[in-house]
Design a protein around this motif. Structure first.
Motif, short mmCIF file in Angstrom:
data_model
loop_
_atom_site.label_atom_id
_atom_site.label_comp_id
_atom_site.label_asym_id
_atom_site.label_seq_id
_atom_site.Cartn_x
_atom_site.Cartn_y
_atom_site.Cartn_z
N ALA A 120 -5.79 61.33 -42.92
CA ALA A 120 -7.07 61.75 -42.35
C ALA A 120 -8.05 60.43 -42.06
N GLY A 121 -8.12 59.61 -43.10
CA GLY A 121 -9.05 58.35 -42.93
C GLY A 121 -8.43 57.36 -42.04
N THR A 122 -7.12 57.21 -41.92
CA THR A 122 -6.85 56.32 -41.14
C THR A 122 -7.08 56.93 -39.38
N ALA A 123 -7.03 57.92 -39.24
CA ALA A 123 -7.57 58.73 -38.03
C ALA A 123 -8.86 58.42 -37.79
N GLU A 124 -9.76 58.57 -38.87
CA GLU A 124 -11.13 58.45 -38.69
C GLU A 124 -11.42 56.82 -38.36
N LEU A 125 -10.50 55.85 -38.95
CA LEU A 125 -10.87 54.58 -38.81
C LEU A 125 -10.42 53.97 -37.44
N LEU A 126 -9.28 54.49 -37.00
CA LEU A 126 -8.76 54.41 -35.63
C LEU A 126 -9.81 54.77 -34.60
N LEU A 137 -2.51 56.19 -32.17
CA LEU A 137 -0.95 56.29 -32.56
C LEU A 137 -0.70 56.01 -34.06
N ILE A 138 -0.22 56.98 -34.60
CA ILE A 138 0.15 57.10 -36.17
C ILE A 138 1.45 57.24 -36.58
N GLY A 139 2.07 56.38 -37.35
CA GLY A 139 3.17 56.22 -37.90
C GLY A 139 3.33 56.88 -39.34
N GLU A 140 4.29 57.96 -39.71
CA GLU A 140 3.86 58.36 -41.04
C GLU A 140 5.38 59.00 -41.62
N PRO A 141 5.43 58.87 -42.85
CA PRO A 141 6.73 59.73 -43.31
C PRO A 141 6.65 61.11 -43.40
#
Ligand code: SAH
Length: 244
Positions: A120-126, A137-141
């Motif tokens: 969530a925080g990375t989406a907000e940052l991007l 574009l997010i890569g995640e396990p």
């Protein structure tokens, strides 16, 4: 600030520091269906393989930011090797809180969502670097199967079963955050092998060259336990996806 040395020993031969192969990176780039000149910000860009190959094959331009001085140097070398130094640049630094202006067409974080304290925080940052209508574009396990117990989760280098979601839950999380998931390219067990099994030869060769190094006991121990642990836990339970 730099990445701990064990990472650059373990992944010294890697151009891609996640369980995607060169082919999967190419598929992902094409899947975006964006024109030459597309501007990309790549947070935690590693050795720059995604940006450099997309610059060569798709005509994208962009900036990568990574905290590893070793990987950043490799990324700059790769840009020279692929003849794309006029299209990409690599910044050595902390991507936590990193925002660009003017905003870009694609803002990416492929395998380092801790920079935003989670998905969530990375989406907000991007989102803060992204033009209206741009692609994130997010890569995640994710869990291929729910780990039955704490031991299995820890065998996957997680702190517990709650560290990751099942794939459909991860997709639903983006929906809950207000985003549409519009594509995805997933790792599979073979591409996980390319990421993890390839680390073992790096460790073995490093040990052969550096038997007296202060890190040799740690590297020795990892090489003794990691292959079976990977086969038992990670290969069975952990998936990985990259999704715009
Ligand atoms: N996206 C790259 C690298 C993924 S591996 C690829 O797919 O190949 C995770 C990367 O995150 C490593 O290169 C590591 O150096 C970087 N990293 C870790 N913490 C970081 C931070 N705070 N800021 C920038 N990069 C970071």
């Amino acid at each position: 600030m730099d990445l701990p040395r064990i990472f650059t020993i373990r992944e010294s031969g890697h151009r891609i520091h996640n369980p995607l192969t060169p082919h999967k990176f190419a598929v992902l780039g094409e899947a975006l269906r964006l024109p030459p000149g597309t501007r990309v910000l790549d947070l935690a860009s590693g050795s720059g393989e995604m940006l450099c190959t997309w610059a060569r094959d798709l005509g994208f331009t962009g900036t990568g930011v990574d905290v590893s001085s070793v990987f950043t140097a490799q990324a700059r070398d790769r840009a020279v090797e692929l003849g794309v130094t006029d299209r990409v640049e690599f910044v050595h630094g902390d991507a936590t809180g990193y925002v660009t202006d003017p905003p870009v067409d694609v803002a990416a974080c492929v395998g380092a969502t801790w920079i935003g304290d989670g998905v969530a925080g990375t989406a907000e940052l991007l989102g803060r670097s992204l033009r209206p209508g741009g692609l994130m574009l997010i890569g995640e396990p994710y869990w291929r199967r729910t780990p039955p117990d704490q031991e299995t989760a820890e065998g996957c280098h997680a702190t517990g079963p709650s560290d990751f979601l099942l794939l459909h839950e991860l997709i639903e999380q983006f929906g809950d955050l207000g985003y549409d998931v519009v594509e995805m390219v997933l790792a599979d067990q073979d591409s996980w092998d390319r990421y993890c099994a390839a680390q073992w030869l790096n460790l073995r060769r490093w040990l052969d060259r550096n038997p007296q190094d202060e890190m040799a006991p740690e590297v020795r121990a990892e090489l003794s336990t990691e292959p079976a642990r990977y086969a038992r836990y990670m290969r069975e339970y952990l998936g990985w996806g990259s999704s715009p």
